[in-house]
Design a protein around this motif. Sequence first.
Motif, mmCIF file in Angstrom:
data_model
loop_
_atom_site.group_PDB
_atom_site.id
_atom_site.type_symbol
_atom_site.label_atom_id
_atom_site.label_comp_id
_atom_site.label_asym_id
_atom_site.label_seq_id
_atom_site.Cartn_x
_atom_site.Cartn_y
_atom_site.Cartn_z
ATOM 1 N N GLY A 73 -33.437 45.712 -65.629
ATOM 2 C CA GLY A 73 -32.009 46.493 -65.464
ATOM 3 C C GLY A 73 -30.915 46.380 -65.028
ATOM 4 O O GLY A 73 -30.966 45.398 -65.673
ATOM 5 N N SER A 74 -30.576 46.373 -64.233
ATOM 6 C CA SER A 74 -29.214 46.351 -63.565
ATOM 7 C C SER A 74 -28.534 45.324 -62.513
ATOM 8 O O SER A 74 -27.892 45.030 -62.368
ATOM 9 C CB SER A 74 -28.460 47.572 -63.511
ATOM 10 N N SER A 75 -29.881 44.540 -62.532
ATOM 11 C CA SER A 75 -30.063 43.864 -60.862
ATOM 12 C C SER A 75 -29.534 42.943 -60.962
ATOM 13 O O SER A 75 -28.937 41.733 -60.251
ATOM 14 C CB SER A 75 -31.178 42.895 -60.494
ATOM 15 N N LEU A 100 -35.038 45.209 -54.659
ATOM 16 C CA LEU A 100 -35.570 45.964 -53.494
ATOM 17 C C LEU A 100 -34.943 46.374 -52.484
ATOM 18 O O LEU A 100 -35.931 46.604 -51.811
ATOM 19 C CB LEU A 100 -37.072 45.333 -54.058
ATOM 20 N N ARG A 101 -34.070 45.211 -51.924
ATOM 21 C CA ARG A 101 -33.376 45.768 -50.660
ATOM 22 C C ARG A 101 -34.905 45.098 -49.499
ATOM 23 O O ARG A 101 -34.640 45.291 -48.564
ATOM 24 C CB ARG A 101 -32.643 46.578 -50.300
ATOM 25 N N PHE A 105 -41.704 41.664 -59.895
ATOM 26 C CA PHE A 105 -40.727 42.025 -60.463
ATOM 27 C C PHE A 105 -40.128 40.438 -60.837
ATOM 28 O O PHE A 105 -39.559 40.522 -61.770
ATOM 29 C CB PHE A 105 -39.480 41.327 -59.011
ATOM 30 N N ALA A 106 -40.871 39.332 -60.652
ATOM 31 C CA ALA A 106 -40.241 38.246 -61.069
ATOM 32 C C ALA A 106 -41.066 37.641 -61.987
ATOM 33 O O ALA A 106 -40.815 36.748 -63.395
ATOM 34 C CB ALA A 106 -40.641 36.419 -59.817
ATOM 35 N N VAL A 107 -42.424 37.974 -62.137
ATOM 36 C CA VAL A 107 -42.816 38.420 -63.140
ATOM 37 C C VAL A 107 -42.242 39.072 -64.661
ATOM 38 O O VAL A 107 -42.515 38.284 -65.271
ATOM 39 C CB VAL A 107 -44.560 38.654 -62.418
ATOM 40 N N GLN A 108 -42.052 40.601 -64.254
ATOM 41 C CA GLN A 108 -41.625 40.742 -65.367
ATOM 42 C C GLN A 108 -40.190 40.189 -66.148
ATOM 43 O O GLN A 108 -39.904 40.320 -67.225
ATOM 44 C CB GLN A 108 -40.819 41.979 -64.705
ATOM 45 N N ALA A 109 -39.642 39.687 -65.085
ATOM 46 C CA ALA A 109 -37.921 39.334 -65.435
ATOM 47 C C ALA A 109 -38.550 37.966 -66.391
ATOM 48 O O ALA A 109 -37.387 37.952 -66.983
ATOM 49 C CB ALA A 109 -37.421 38.541 -64.233
ATOM 50 N N LEU A 110 -39.296 36.720 -65.988
ATOM 51 C CA LEU A 110 -40.017 36.119 -66.612
ATOM 52 C C LEU A 110 -40.916 36.328 -67.675
ATOM 53 O O LEU A 110 -39.677 35.261 -68.525
ATOM 54 C CB LEU A 110 -40.636 34.723 -65.418
#
Length: 333
Positions: A169-171, A226-227, A277-282
Amino acid sequence: MQATYFDGRSAHAFNVEVTLDSGYVSVVGDGIDRRDPLGAVEITDALGGTLRRLRFTDGASCEVADNDTFAALLAQNGLSSSQVSRWERGWRPALLALSMVLVFAVVGYRYGLPFLAQRAADNLPESALNSISYQIQRVLDRTTFAPTKLSGTRLARVLNAFDALLLPGSSKLRLRLEFRDAEELGANAMALPSGAVFVTDQLVKLTDDDRILMAVLAHEAGHVQLRHGLRQIIQSTVIGVLITWYIGDVSALGAAAPTALLQAKYSRDLEREADRFAVQALRLNGLSPALLAEALDLIQKSHGRGGGDDAGALAYVSTHPATAERLTWLRTQ
Ligand SMILES: [Zn+2]
């Protein structure tokens, strides 16, 4: 019915006759003559075979001569033995009310508060995030952080790797890396709601493999996106306000937010979300999710190796509990 009466002022025992009629208790004899509404008289239970007592509001009391005769007397007046015990009538509803309060408190704490905190966190404007984060950063810089002692080349390498890191995303837009020396904190990374991610020198020194650092940053990016930090702050502030309101001391509250963020352990659920989220990013970067497990292992070991251990609640592993379950999950992605 025979009974022994005590006037509550002297030790003298008066021999009296007790009668019940139309909702009243009459005590007559030995110079005593009183008549009280039954509802205003406490009647104790025969606990452990002790003789039952009638307690009057003025401190006087009356011990029945025989529990069975008394029970019969109550029955004659249409009262069951347990119905009349005011103590018993009193504590059952009280206990019920107390347990309901406890249930509401626990359910509210476990489910209601996180839900409300999430709603609040999701709706806070950017300006609020920035000002909260600025306050926290100021406190941290004053108390916990010192300027980084890492070399310019080492910093440049981490920053370059971070620049190249793709995030879902735009994170990525909001994230900004900050390096700090934090002797007491040890290897740690922490994300403020604004998107500032503080990386300690001690964490960078753990490994020469920047991919491992990126795995940690991807996890932190998840907390920002995710705040989570904000939810944590809101929750502990709400609890802080409630405690403060209860104790009546407001002075301690101002300094609470930064420590709340540092010390509050992210819940398993939040950790799992950030891990996902991290897994997705990696994966997005063609990296193995196991890198995050490796990072957590390294961090955990660094804190176990003495010295860093007295950081206790501030340790990365305690704020982001690296449970065996997490590590196994990461390694099997
Ligand atoms: Zn975490």
